[in-house]
Scaffold this active site. Structure first.
Site, short mmCIF file in Angstrom:
data_model
loop_
_atom_site.label_atom_id
_atom_site.label_comp_id
_atom_site.label_asym_id
_atom_site.label_seq_id
_atom_site.Cartn_x
_atom_site.Cartn_y
_atom_site.Cartn_z
N HIS A 142 0.86 -1.18 0.00
CA HIS A 142 0.00 0.00 0.00
C HIS A 142 0.90 1.24 0.00
O HIS A 142 2.03 1.18 0.49
CB HIS A 142 -0.88 -0.08 1.27
CG HIS A 142 -1.75 1.11 1.47
ND1 HIS A 142 -1.32 2.25 2.09
CD2 HIS A 142 -3.04 1.34 1.11
CE1 HIS A 142 -2.30 3.14 2.11
NE2 HIS A 142 -3.36 2.60 1.53
N ILE B 35 1.49 3.76 1.76
CA ILE B 35 2.22 4.25 2.94
C ILE B 35 3.30 3.27 3.42
O ILE B 35 4.12 3.62 4.26
CB ILE B 35 1.30 4.61 4.14
CG1 ILE B 35 0.83 3.36 4.91
CG2 ILE B 35 0.12 5.47 3.72
CD1 ILE B 35 0.36 3.70 6.32
N LYS B 36 3.33 2.06 2.88
CA LYS B 36 4.28 1.05 3.38
C LYS B 36 5.71 1.34 2.92
O LYS B 36 5.93 2.24 2.11
CB LYS B 36 3.82 -0.35 2.94
CG LYS B 36 2.39 -0.68 3.41
CD LYS B 36 2.26 -0.87 4.92
CE LYS B 36 0.90 -0.57 5.49
NZ LYS B 36 -0.20 -1.44 5.17
N ASN B 37 6.68 0.57 3.41
CA ASN B 37 8.09 0.91 3.16
C ASN B 37 8.47 0.87 1.69
O ASN B 37 9.36 1.60 1.26
CB ASN B 37 9.02 0.03 4.00
CG ASN B 37 8.93 0.37 5.48
OD1 ASN B 37 7.84 0.63 5.98
ND2 ASN B 37 10.05 0.40 6.17
N ILE B 38 7.83 -0.01 0.90
CA ILE B 38 7.87 0.13 -0.56
C ILE B 38 6.44 -0.02 -1.06
O ILE B 38 5.60 -0.62 -0.39
CB ILE B 38 8.78 -0.90 -1.29
CG1 ILE B 38 8.24 -2.33 -1.16
CG2 ILE B 38 10.23 -0.79 -0.83
CD1 ILE B 38 8.94 -3.32 -2.10
#
Ligand SMILES: *Cc1c(COP(=O)(O)O)cnc(C)c1O
Length: 383
Positions: free
Chosen positions: A180, A182-185
């Site tokens: 998603h 907002i996740k780290n990638i």
């Protein structure tokens, strides 16, 4: 005050990401294909897992796992209530019952002892949630689950790059990552199911694409004959090559992205002790590398004299965005009404649910942005 709004998260999209997606769009093959296959391979290499299946979201992964494990009416699934709603929604949609396990007050994660207390003869799955980039203490949970023959599926949506006792989270057992925005990638939307269980991998692979023995890409590379057969009714949860190309490009920068997150987090840690009303999380001792997915703090609402929601609202007026990860699931309207869940059941979860707040943290932020957040918090709390 800042003249420009600082969001709490923003994906790091570079020209190389855009070029990678452009290449796919021009190639004549845009759904699951060689980019998706390569993303699965390179993701396995990074995480150190035996196999991976790229999906349209982590939520899709949870749906498929519940289905693959045959979980339904009469079955119990142990999950924290301090998690994203998708897990509990799918447990309930499968006809099973969520059994909420309380978290540790200062790490937001389940402990082996609290999980053990929730085990029953009906337990069919345990879903520990690695929180904010730190790691759950997995070893005792795995041991306990193995003895009972209960599968453990780790929610690793926050944990790409996290190390537990020196090894990457996701390298052992079964886990579900999210991409998603907002996740780290990110892949726009997307998820990855990782496992060292060959049968489960094969089952998820089949269920993600109509229950066919092979997906569209396999059909192309293996030729159309023999035509794929439906082995069981399945879903349509595959990742596209457009998304996978973005994922590959992002994965190539993961260490750099996480390093920047860590630098920003260290600045928060340096500055926030200046503010008495801000209660930090503690470092879980078994996390040997933190992925800094989120920078979560708790507001001492008594001392501050305002609620967390008002605090977030006031910060927004100062051009500082914040997030809420998460409002406890068992306190949400549907669950209080249908299950009779209420305050008093999960003290640590509820205490945090009323006080947590995610401060801005994303790789393209600057140290000055962190300082702006700290100054804005000071102003809001001084009123
Ligand atoms: C983001 C997230 C999910 C869901 O991921 P999607 O890819 O949006 O479906 C699940 N669990 C946790 C803890 C998350 O943060």
């Amino acid at each position: 005050m800042r003249s420009q709004f600082l969001p709490f998260s923003r994906p790091s999209i570079k020209e190389e990401d855009i070029a990678a997606v452009g290449d796919v769009l021009r190639s004549g093959w845009i759904t699951a294909g060689q980019n998706t296959a390569r993303f699965e391979q390179e993701f396995c290499q990074y995480v150190g897992c035996a196999g991976a299946v790229a999906l349209s979201s982590a939520t899709a992964g949870m749906h498929l796992v519940l289905r693959a494990l045959g979980i339904g009416p009469g079955d119990e699934v142990i999950t924290p209530s301090m998690t994203w709603v998708s897990t509990v929604n799918h447990i309930v949609l499968a006809g099973a019952s969520p059994v909420f396990v309380d978290i540790e007050k200062d790490t937001l994660m389940v402990s082996p002892d609290s999980v053990e207390k929730c085990l029953s003869s009906k337990t069919r799955m345990i879903v520990p949630v690695h929180f904010a980039g730190a790691s759950v203490h997995m070893a005792p949970i795995r041991k306990m689950a193995d003895q009972k023959g209960v599968p453990v599926i780790e929610d690793t949506a926050h944990a790409l790059g996290t190390h537990y006792l020196g090894r990457p989270v996701g390298s052992e057992g079964s886990s579900i990552f999210s991409f998603h925005p907002i996740k780290n990638i990110t892949t726009g939307e997307g998820g990855m199911f990782c496992s060292d269980d060959e049968d489960l991998l094969k089952h998820i692979k089949r269920l993600k694409f109509h229950g066919l023995g092979v997906d569209a890409y396999d059909r192309q590379t293996q030729g159309r004959s023999p035509q794929a057969q439906v082995l069981e009714p399945g879903y349509k949860y595959n990742m596209t090559d457009i998304a996978a190309a973005l994922g590959l490009s992002q994965l190539g920068r993961i260490n750099q992205l996480n390093k920047k997150r860590a630098e920003l987090a260290m600045r928060y840690r340096e500055r926030l002790p200046e503010i008495d009303e801000i209660i930090p999380l503690s470092d879980p001792p078994h996390t040997t590398r933190h992925a800094w997915h989120l920078f979560i703090v708790r507001l001492d609402i008594d001392r501050a004299g305002l609620t967390r929601d008002d605090f977030m609202h006031e910060l927004k007026k100062k051009n500082i965005g914040t997030g809420l990860h998460f409002r406890a699931v068992h306190l949400q309207k549907y669950y209080t009404e249908s299950m009779g869940t209420h305050y008093g059941m999960l003290p640590n979860t509820e205490w945090n649910s009323d006080r947590i707040c995610s401060l801005p943290l994303f790789p393209d932020m600057t140290i000055e942005d962190v300082d702006d957040v700290v100054e804005a918090i000071k102003t809001v709390l001084k009123r």
